[in-house]
Design an enzyme around this catalytic site. Structure first.
Site, short mmCIF file in Angstrom:
data_model
loop_
_atom_site.label_atom_id
_atom_site.label_comp_id
_atom_site.label_asym_id
_atom_site.label_seq_id
_atom_site.Cartn_x
_atom_site.Cartn_y
_atom_site.Cartn_z
N SER A 213 -36.90 -21.84 18.02
CA SER A 213 -37.28 -23.24 18.26
C SER A 213 -36.47 -24.26 17.48
O SER A 213 -36.29 -25.39 17.93
CB SER A 213 -38.76 -23.44 17.95
OG SER A 213 -39.05 -23.16 16.59
N HIS A 241 -41.08 -21.19 23.69
CA HIS A 241 -40.06 -22.18 24.06
C HIS A 241 -39.22 -21.69 25.24
O HIS A 241 -38.01 -21.98 25.32
CB HIS A 241 -39.19 -22.51 22.86
CG HIS A 241 -39.91 -23.30 21.81
ND1 HIS A 241 -40.07 -24.67 21.88
CD2 HIS A 241 -40.58 -22.90 20.69
CE1 HIS A 241 -40.77 -25.09 20.84
NE2 HIS A 241 -41.09 -24.04 20.10
N LYS A 272 -47.40 -26.04 25.26
CA LYS A 272 -46.11 -26.73 25.33
C LYS A 272 -45.83 -27.13 26.77
O LYS A 272 -46.36 -28.13 27.23
CB LYS A 272 -45.02 -25.84 24.72
CG LYS A 272 -45.18 -25.67 23.21
CD LYS A 272 -44.10 -24.84 22.61
CE LYS A 272 -44.14 -24.86 21.08
NZ LYS A 272 -45.37 -24.35 20.49
#
Length: 426
Positions: A213, A241, A272
């Site tokens: 990340s 991610h 996310k």
């Protein structure tokens, strides 16, 4: 007799008050000492230029936001809102319906009375999305990582972890009794050496982030899987991610390398790209999921995910499984930002196709100053420095979203160029 009893009661009460008074004084001295120690530590953080102040947002999370103390709209380039769905109206409406139909929360852990039909449906949907046998929900991916290794591995096993793995993976591994090995960051020669050292283990588990990340670099997953096959090891990846936006249809790092199905265990987040609220999960073999339901402490002892969060994530998966329009938009926006920033003379880290675009600056104070000046230009970014990243590698981590327009990208690049020249970065 009553009078004597009253007197004894009064005496005991007074003694109790006196004792409480002494305890309070002792406690106050302890708190005062703690405050003094912490103030010294905080002063050191501030002097080092690494103190992290929190800006306050007064609007929904989106490409354009409102920030406390400023009247104009600010373009947000530092959220994990990769698909731009945190304030998507269809996602919000799904959450509202769930609030009406399934309530605000369950007031329970899953195995007592905290499992609704929508929780089971989302778990099945996650497994289908990843092409796995089953899935299990957690309050966050931090909890999923914290609950995996201890439940799966014993002292007869070995776990081999990339040295720059996310803190939640590191903390999860600390909780287990397995033999612990760290290999140099994305160094496949060192990984193979550690696998050779672990040959006598009952199970060998390689643990890595799919995408790291802070740097936006992608783990060499195909080589990792090849080594796992060679040494009869399992592969675990954290896809926080990557899920939803990386790879042609958002299936993540496996899809990026064209090796779908080779990873044994995938952990990821709903907080996310997948709606941005909260929640995490593990997906993999049915037997693994079954044992996690019996042994994984964050699952057993945490309240179940609230129904609105479940419904929002379900809606996002519906959208992803219906087409890859948003994924392609993230990719084109990323390409536009990276190419223009490099043309301007900035040094960018990370994989060319990944929307984490670290603008490398080196100095912690410079990163903080640069980010503050960007806000004055209407661009919300954050400087990252030690201990979040190694000393001397401070950067501004830009994150691109499908919600950004081409004009938004150009405005951000123009601001970087302006401030970069002011601060002699370019």
């Amino acid at each position: 007799m009553a009078a004597v009893g009253t007197g004894l009661l009064l005496k005991c009460t007074l003694r109790g008050l006196t004792l409480h008074h002494h305890v309070t004084k002792a406690g106050a001295a302890g708190v005062a000492g703690m405050k003094k120690i912490l103030e010294k530590e905080l002063d050191g953080i501030k002097k080092a230029g690494t103190f992290k102040a929190e800006r306050v947002i007064t609007s929904k999370q989106d490409a354009s936001i409102k920030v406390l103390g400023r009247t104009e709209n600010i373009l947000n380039f530092c959220a994990n809102n990769y698909l731009g769905l945190s304030s998507n109206q269809e996602v919000i409406e799904a959450g509202k319906r769930a609030l009406d139909e399934h309530g605000a929360g369950l007031s329970s852990v899953r195995f007592i009375c905290g499992t609704q039909d929508i929780h089971k449906a989302l778990e099945a949907q996650i497994a289908r999305f990843h092409g796995r046998e089953n899935a299990i929900l957690y309050p966050s991916c931090f909890d999923a990582n914290g609950g995996l290794f201890e439940a799966l591995l014993t002292s007869d096993d070995a776990v081999i972890s990339d040295e720059l793995n996310h803190a939640s993976i590191i903390d999860g591994i600390r909780l287990c009794k397995a033999q612990k090995h760290r290999y140099k960051h994305m160094d496949m020669t060192d990984l193979e050496d550690k696998l050779k050292e672990s040959q006598n283990a009952r199970m060998k588990l390689i643990a890595t982030d799919g995408v790291f990340s802070m740097d936006g670099n992608v783990t060499p997953l195909k080589t990792i899987c090849d080594l796992a096959d060679k040494y009869n090891a399992l592969v675990f990846i954290d896809e926080c991610h990557a899920t939803g936006f990386f790879g042609e249809t958002g299936r993540g790092t496996e899809e990026h390398f064209g090796i779908e199905g080779r990873v044994d265990i995938i952990n990821s987040t709903l907080g996310k790209a997948l709606g941005g609220a909260s929640g995490g999960y593990t997906t993999g073999p049915k037997q693994l999921v079954d044992i996690l339901r019996q042994r994984s402490r964050p699952y057993l002892f945490s309240n179940t995910l609230p129904p609105p969060v479940v419904a929002c994530a379900t809606k996002v998966f519906d959208m992803l499984m219906g087409g890859s329009k948003l994924t392609k938009k993230v990719e084109s926006n990323t390409r536009q930002f990276r190419s223009k920033m490099k043309e301007a003379g900035f040094k960018l880290g990370g994989d060319e196709k990944h929307p984490i675009c670290p603008v490398m600056l080196g100095d912690a104070r410079l990163a903080t100053t640069f980010a503050d000046k960007m806000l004055e230009c209407g661009i919300y970014v954050i400087g990252f420095s030690f201990p979040v990243v190694p000393k001397g590698t401070a950067r501004i981590r830009v994150q691109i979203s499908a919600a950004h327009s081409e004009q938004d990208i150009d405005k951000a690049v123009d601001a970087f160029v302006e401030i970069g020249k002011q601060l002699n970065v370019i």
